[in-house]
Scaffold this motif. Structure first.
Motif, PDB file in Angstrom:
ATOM      1  N   PRO A 148       0.779  -1.241   0.000  1.00 41.56           N
ATOM      2  CA  PRO A 148       0.000   0.000   0.000  1.00 41.56           C
ATOM      3  C   PRO A 148       0.814   1.297   0.000  1.00 41.56           C
ATOM      4  N   VAL A 149       2.120   1.243   0.337  1.00 42.12           N
ATOM      5  CA  VAL A 149       2.889   2.488   0.427  1.00 42.12           C
ATOM      6  C   VAL A 149       4.326   2.239  -0.039  1.00 42.12           C
ATOM      7  N   ARG A 150       4.816   3.131  -0.896  1.00 44.47           N
ATOM      8  CA  ARG A 150       6.217   3.134  -1.281  1.00 44.47           C
ATOM      9  C   ARG A 150       6.733   4.565  -1.201  1.00 44.47           C
ATOM     10  N   ILE A 151       8.042   4.718  -1.240  1.00 42.41           N
ATOM     11  CA  ILE A 151       8.616   6.052  -1.270  1.00 42.41           C
ATOM     12  C   ILE A 151       9.193   6.295  -2.665  1.00 42.41           C
ATOM     13  N   VAL A 152       9.050   7.508  -3.149  1.00 42.83           N
ATOM     14  CA  VAL A 152       9.502   7.876  -4.492  1.00 42.83           C
ATOM     15  C   VAL A 152      10.513   9.014  -4.359  1.00 42.83           C
ATOM     16  N   VAL A 153      11.692   8.805  -4.949  1.00 43.39           N
ATOM     17  CA  VAL A 153      12.788   9.785  -4.885  1.00 43.39           C
ATOM     18  C   VAL A 153      13.150  10.132  -6.333  1.00 43.39           C
ATOM     19  N   PRO A 154      12.481  11.100  -6.940  1.00 43.71           N
ATOM     20  CA  PRO A 154      12.601  11.313  -8.384  1.00 43.71           C
ATOM     21  C   PRO A 154      14.002  11.630  -8.893  1.00 43.71           C
ATOM     22  N   LYS A 155      14.852  12.222  -8.071  1.00 45.96           N
ATOM     23  CA  LYS A 155      16.178  12.611  -8.548  1.00 45.96           C
ATOM     24  C   LYS A 155      17.170  11.452  -8.561  1.00 45.96           C
ATOM     25  N   ARG A 156      16.745  10.279  -8.163  1.00 48.75           N
ATOM     26  CA  ARG A 156      17.602   9.091  -8.156  1.00 48.75           C
ATOM     27  C   ARG A 156      16.957   7.987  -9.000  1.00 48.75           C
ATOM     28  N   TYR A 157      17.785   7.016  -9.410  1.00 46.90           N
ATOM     29  CA  TYR A 157      17.206   5.834 -10.034  1.00 46.90           C
ATOM     30  C   TYR A 157      16.222   5.194  -9.065  1.00 46.90           C
ATOM     31  N   ALA A 158      15.243   4.511  -9.632  1.00 48.44           N
ATOM     32  CA  ALA A 158      14.084   4.089  -8.842  1.00 48.44           C
ATOM     33  C   ALA A 158      14.398   3.080  -7.747  1.00 48.44           C
ATOM     34  N   TRP A 159      15.550   2.366  -7.823  1.00 52.65           N
ATOM     35  CA  TRP A 159      15.816   1.401  -6.756  1.00 52.65           C
ATOM     36  C   TRP A 159      16.052   2.101  -5.420  1.00 52.65           C
ATOM     37  N   LYS A 160      16.311   3.419  -5.444  1.00 55.90           N
ATOM     38  CA  LYS A 160      16.494   4.165  -4.199  1.00 55.90           C
ATOM     39  C   LYS A 160      15.160   4.473  -3.506  1.00 55.90           C
ATOM     40  N   GLY A 161      14.044   4.138  -4.131  1.00 54.77           N
ATOM     41  CA  GLY A 161      12.735   4.323  -3.520  1.00 54.77           C
ATOM     42  C   GLY A 161      12.146   2.987  -3.125  1.00 54.77           C
ATOM     43  N   ALA A 162      12.202   2.646  -1.853  1.00 54.75           N
ATOM     44  CA  ALA A 162      11.782   1.318  -1.400  1.00 54.75           C
ATOM     45  C   ALA A 162      10.285   1.100  -1.589  1.00 54.75           C
TER      46      ALA A 162
END
Length: 212
Positions: A161-175
């Motif tokens: 239900p919840v993930r974190i998104v870090v747009p300035k990094r490749y997506a594996w940095k968003g768990a």
């Protein structure tokens, strides 16, 4: 059970194809080496944890004044935002204009009040996944702890239900399946970082692997 050694080696091999500096894209919003997609592919470690809105919670702990543990109702009661950003996967695809809904990461971190010694974070997923970032990276105004995207709730395949998104990094940095944010003084490489992926993961610099 999956063969983890083969799974990891296979994912790295896919991502490393043509991994040296790439030609710039005609679309300046897409980093070099990336191809635009519109179907939001799914990638994970082969584990999709049984976590739902009924049993999900987010813990923020470590070098903080106030350790917090937020359940789904509390999370939904916080001021919600929509953050439109582009999403870049190390396996060489990008999707533009993704409209994430959720709570800014900096708002949740502010509730915990990081201590002065806190300089780095580890993001923990319910699948056992970890990844690392400088604390400052999570304080960017485009980093969102998201429960919805593209007009609907995040599916389990996409980390719901919840993930974190870090747009300035490749997506594996968003768990995906975000479980906890741990604050600490020194950097601690996560799951992919100890397996040869770049510690910084800046898509505009093609920071895919540690030997790039």
């Amino acid at each position: 059970m999956p063969d983890w050694k083969k799974l990891i080696e296979g994912k790295i091999a896919i991502a490393k194809r043509g991994a040296k500096p790439s030609k710039a894209n005609a679309n300046e919003r897409i980093p070099a080496g990336q191809t635009e997609v519109k179907n939001f592919p799914t990638l994970d470690l082969g584990i999709r944890p049984q976590v739902t809105t009924d049993n999900w919670s987010l813990r923020v702990y470590g070098l903080v004044e106030h350790e917090i543990d937020i359940n789904w109702a509390q999370f939904q009661a916080m001021p919600q935002v929509t953050e439109v950003s582009d999403f870049h996967c190390v396996t060489r695809w990008s999707q533009l204009d993704m409209d994430w809904q959720g709570v800014p990461a900096r708002e949740i971190l502010a509730m915990a009040a990081p201590l002065p010694a806190a300089k780095h974070v580890t993001l923990h997923g319910y699948d056992g996944y970890t990844t690392n970032l400088p604390l400052d990276a999570l304080l960017d105004d485009d980093v969102i702890i998201a429960h919805s995207v593209l007009g609907g709730p995040l599916t389990a395949a996409h980390g719901g239900p919840v993930r974190i998104v870090v747009p300035k990094r490749y997506a594996w940095k968003g768990a995906k399946w975000l479980k906890a944010i741990e604050l600490h003084e020194f950097d601690r490489p996560g799951f992919w970082e100890v397996r040869g992926y770049h510690n910084e993961a800046d898509p505009w610099r093609e920071e895919r692997f540690s030997d790039d």
